[in-house]
Design a protein around this motif. Structure first.
Motif, PDB file in Angstrom:
ATOM      1  N   LYS A 174       0.755  -1.302   0.081  1.00 52.14           N
ATOM      2  CA  LYS A 174      -0.083   0.072  -0.095  1.00 52.14           C
ATOM      3  C   LYS A 174       0.967   1.228  -0.036  1.00 52.14           C
ATOM      4  O   LYS A 174       2.001   1.326   0.549  1.00 52.14           O
ATOM      5  CB  LYS A 174      -0.847   0.197   1.074  1.00 52.14           C
ATOM      6  CG  LYS A 174      -1.811  -0.995   1.337  1.00 52.14           C
ATOM      7  CD  LYS A 174      -2.797  -1.082   2.758  1.00 52.14           C
ATOM      8  CE  LYS A 174      -3.571  -2.267   2.618  1.00 52.14           C
ATOM      9  NZ  LYS A 174      -4.343  -2.351   4.073  1.00 52.14           N
ATOM     10  N   PRO A 175       0.391   2.359  -0.450  1.00 53.58           N
ATOM     11  CA  PRO A 175       0.983   3.479  -0.617  1.00 53.58           C
ATOM     12  C   PRO A 175       1.710   4.106   0.875  1.00 53.58           C
ATOM     13  O   PRO A 175       2.524   4.446   0.999  1.00 53.58           O
ATOM     14  CB  PRO A 175       0.315   4.462  -1.166  1.00 53.58           C
ATOM     15  CG  PRO A 175      -0.717   3.804  -1.953  1.00 53.58           C
ATOM     16  CD  PRO A 175      -0.926   2.541  -1.463  1.00 53.58           C
ATOM     17  N   SER A 176       0.675   3.768   1.776  1.00 55.56           N
ATOM     18  CA  SER A 176       0.990   4.042   3.147  1.00 55.56           C
ATOM     19  C   SER A 176       1.911   3.460   3.542  1.00 55.56           C
ATOM     20  O   SER A 176       2.902   4.093   4.568  1.00 55.56           O
ATOM     21  CB  SER A 176      -0.163   4.111   4.064  1.00 55.56           C
ATOM     22  OG  SER A 176      -0.739   2.682   4.148  1.00 55.56           O
ATOM     23  N   ILE A 177       2.298   2.209   3.296  1.00 56.43           N
ATOM     24  CA  ILE A 177       3.437   1.411   3.980  1.00 56.43           C
ATOM     25  C   ILE A 177       4.672   1.912   3.249  1.00 56.43           C
ATOM     26  O   ILE A 177       5.750   2.004   3.902  1.00 56.43           O
ATOM     27  CB  ILE A 177       2.980  -0.049   3.534  1.00 56.43           C
ATOM     28  CG1 ILE A 177       1.905  -0.609   4.468  1.00 56.43           C
ATOM     29  CG2 ILE A 177       4.183  -0.990   4.130  1.00 56.43           C
ATOM     30  CD1 ILE A 177       1.383  -1.780   4.108  1.00 56.43           C
ATOM     31  N   ALA A 178       4.616   2.134   1.791  1.00 56.95           N
ATOM     32  CA  ALA A 178       5.626   2.783   1.010  1.00 56.95           C
ATOM     33  C   ALA A 178       6.168   3.851   1.754  1.00 56.95           C
ATOM     34  O   ALA A 178       7.461   4.188   1.714  1.00 56.95           O
ATOM     35  CB  ALA A 178       5.242   2.748  -0.370  1.00 56.95           C
ATOM     36  N   LEU A 179       5.187   4.837   2.281  1.00 53.56           N
ATOM     37  CA  LEU A 179       5.791   6.006   2.583  1.00 53.56           C
ATOM     38  C   LEU A 179       6.518   6.007   4.215  1.00 53.56           C
ATOM     39  O   LEU A 179       7.332   6.508   4.458  1.00 53.56           O
ATOM     40  CB  LEU A 179       4.577   7.074   2.856  1.00 53.56           C
ATOM     41  CG  LEU A 179       4.063   7.464   1.320  1.00 53.56           C
ATOM     42  CD1 LEU A 179       2.922   8.402   1.601  1.00 53.56           C
ATOM     43  CD2 LEU A 179       4.878   8.165   0.580  1.00 53.56           C
ATOM     44  N   GLU A 180       6.054   4.876   4.643  1.00 50.51           N
ATOM     45  CA  GLU A 180       6.868   4.560   5.854  1.00 50.51           C
ATOM     46  C   GLU A 180       8.200   4.121   5.614  1.00 50.51           C
ATOM     47  O   GLU A 180       9.266   4.593   6.531  1.00 50.51           O
ATOM     48  CB  GLU A 180       6.299   3.056   6.671  1.00 50.51           C
ATOM     49  CG  GLU A 180       5.160   3.618   7.441  1.00 50.51           C
ATOM     50  CD  GLU A 180       5.305   4.818   8.468  1.00 50.51           C
ATOM     51  OE1 GLU A 180       6.166   4.813   9.298  1.00 50.51           O
ATOM     52  OE2 GLU A 180       4.303   5.910   8.234  1.00 50.51           O
ATOM     53  N   LYS A 205       2.661   7.171  -8.151  1.00 51.89           N
ATOM     54  CA  LYS A 205       2.584   8.603  -7.977  1.00 51.89           C
ATOM     55  C   LYS A 205       2.841   9.132  -6.731  1.00 51.89           C
ATOM     56  O   LYS A 205       3.216  10.168  -6.541  1.00 51.89           O
ATOM     57  CB  LYS A 205       1.170   8.796  -8.415  1.00 51.89           C
ATOM     58  CG  LYS A 205       0.687  10.222  -8.622  1.00 51.89           C
ATOM     59  CD  LYS A 205      -0.817  10.537  -8.875  1.00 51.89           C
ATOM     60  CE  LYS A 205      -0.973  10.115 -10.438  1.00 51.89           C
ATOM     61  NZ  LYS A 205      -2.189  10.632 -10.996  1.00 51.89           N
ATOM     62  N   GLN A 206       2.678   8.406  -5.698  1.00 50.74           N
ATOM     63  CA  GLN A 206       3.133   8.875  -4.152  1.00 50.74           C
ATOM     64  C   GLN A 206       4.406   8.636  -3.898  1.00 50.74           C
ATOM     65  O   GLN A 206       4.787   9.350  -2.932  1.00 50.74           O
ATOM     66  CB  GLN A 206       2.038   8.412  -3.248  1.00 50.74           C
ATOM     67  CG  GLN A 206       0.557   8.635  -3.354  1.00 50.74           C
ATOM     68  CD  GLN A 206      -0.294   8.266  -2.408  1.00 50.74           C
ATOM     69  OE1 GLN A 206       0.195   8.261  -1.084  1.00 50.74           O
ATOM     70  NE2 GLN A 206      -1.535   7.970  -2.526  1.00 50.74           N
ATOM     71  N   ILE A 207       5.116   8.011  -4.206  1.00 44.55           N
ATOM     72  CA  ILE A 207       6.618   7.663  -3.999  1.00 44.55           C
ATOM     73  C   ILE A 207       7.484   8.884  -4.697  1.00 44.55           C
ATOM     74  O   ILE A 207       7.560   8.889  -6.015  1.00 44.55           O
ATOM     75  CB  ILE A 207       7.215   6.291  -4.363  1.00 44.55           C
ATOM     76  CG1 ILE A 207       6.285   5.107  -3.449  1.00 44.55           C
ATOM     77  CG2 ILE A 207       8.719   6.287  -4.023  1.00 44.55           C
ATOM     78  CD1 ILE A 207       6.703   3.935  -3.848  1.00 44.55           C
ATOM     79  N   PRO A 208       8.019   9.568  -3.921  1.00 46.33           N
ATOM     80  CA  PRO A 208       8.966  10.577  -4.544  1.00 46.33           C
ATOM     81  C   PRO A 208       9.986  10.172  -5.434  1.00 46.33           C
ATOM     82  O   PRO A 208      10.367   8.893  -5.078  1.00 46.33           O
ATOM     83  CB  PRO A 208       9.556  11.218  -3.586  1.00 46.33           C
ATOM     84  CG  PRO A 208       8.863  10.926  -2.336  1.00 46.33           C
ATOM     85  CD  PRO A 208       8.251   9.654  -2.300  1.00 46.33           C
ATOM     86  N   LEU A 209      10.084  10.708  -6.679  1.00 49.11           N
ATOM     87  CA  LEU A 209      10.952  10.154  -7.688  1.00 49.11           C
ATOM     88  C   LEU A 209      12.396   9.972  -7.031  1.00 49.11           C
ATOM     89  O   LEU A 209      13.256   8.862  -7.358  1.00 49.11           O
ATOM     90  CB  LEU A 209      11.124  11.000  -8.841  1.00 49.11           C
ATOM     91  CG  LEU A 209      12.157  10.560  -9.937  1.00 49.11           C
ATOM     92  CD1 LEU A 209      11.395   9.235 -10.618  1.00 49.11           C
ATOM     93  CD2 LEU A 209      12.284  11.595 -11.004  1.00 49.11           C
TER      94      LEU A 209
END
Length: 274
Positions: A174-180, A205-209
């Motif tokens: 999930k994007p929320s887990i990736a952001l962790e 889209k949500q993970i910074p390049l």
């Protein structure tokens, strides 16, 4: 660097490449791939990866790792469920060849129900994972990580173990887990297979390049799942990520290469003369 790709996770030592390796390497170079970060799944591949670096010292950057799933006697991929003793044969090799390794990998967790049906299976995987994380820390190497159906626990475990440099390959959490993971400084890579559906568009889209790398995971995870994948297909996820983020492919190629060499500094200008 701005004209090159880095394939951050591929299996160039796989049997699927034996018959036409020279042609595969030729296409790899023609596609402007400068570095292949070559991961292993089992101890039997270690020597082959080093031989490939000897043959292509400017291209192949070797990793040693024991995958959470092990093939057994030509049977199914998950026929042999990993145990801590599976690392016994690998331990001395990690240390003997530490100067040539750019990372420890492919390591990780795979909690897909049919691969790890019991708590004991998951506990065994965790023991093997933590042991290899400790080796990576001791050798001051980053890790190249598999996390299927285990994204949250993989990231939590790495943070608990004090891992600061990691690539989560073919990430599908999930994007929320990736952001962790982003907060912890980890990077994420995506293979050509992401082009087959829009399932990971929101995630990408949500993970910074600055936290994204490119990979092929060849010979698997290509644009057509029934056709052997190879490193020259690295252009496909580059263009796909560029489209999702509204950037030029050249920008994605430049930034992902910079990210890769920041994570795997020993892969920049690979050489076996270490």
């Amino acid at each position: 660097m701005e004209n090159c790709f880095v394939d951050c996770h591929c299996h160039i030592s796989a049997n699927e490449f034996e018959e036409d390796l020279e042609e595969v390497i030729k296409r790899t170079r023609e596609a402007s791939v400068k570095t292949l970060v070559a991961v292993t799944e089992e101890v039997g591949e270690f020597t082959r990866v080093l031989q490939l670096q000897d043959s292509y010292p400017d291209l192949v950057a070797p990793c040693f790792g024991v995958h959470p799933l092990q093939a057994s006697g030509g049977l199914s991929y998950a026929a042999h469920r990993i145990k801590l003793y599976d690392l016994d044969a690998a331990l001395t090799q990690f240390y003997d060849h530490k100067e040539r390794l750019v990372a420890i990998g492919e390591i990780g967790l795979d909690f897909t129900p049919w691969c790890a049906p019991t708590q004991q299976d998951r506990d065994d995987q965790m023991s093997v994972f933590i042991k290899q994380l400790s080796i990576a820390k001791e050798l001051d190497l980053p890790v190249n990580v598999h996390s299927r159906s285990a994204a949250k626990v993989t990231i939590e475990t790495m943070r608990e173990q004090g891992i600061s440099r990691a690539l989560l390959h073919n990430f599908a959490g999930k994007p929320s887990i990736a952001l962790e993971g982003v907060k912890a400084g980890y990077l994420f890579s995506f293979p050509p297979a992401v082009c087959r559906s829009q399932q990971r568009n929101k995630l990408i889209k949500q993970i910074p390049l600055e936290h994204i790398c490119l990979e092929t995971d060849s010979p698997a995870l290509g644009p057509d799942k029934h056709v052997r994948n190879e490193p020259s297909n690295i252009t496909l996820p580059c263009c796909y990520i560029a489209d999702i983020k509204g950037l030029s492919p050249q920008t994605v190629r430049l930034v992902t290469a910079q990210n890769a060499y920041r994570l795997f500094p020993k892969a920049n200008g690979c050489t076996s003369d270490m």
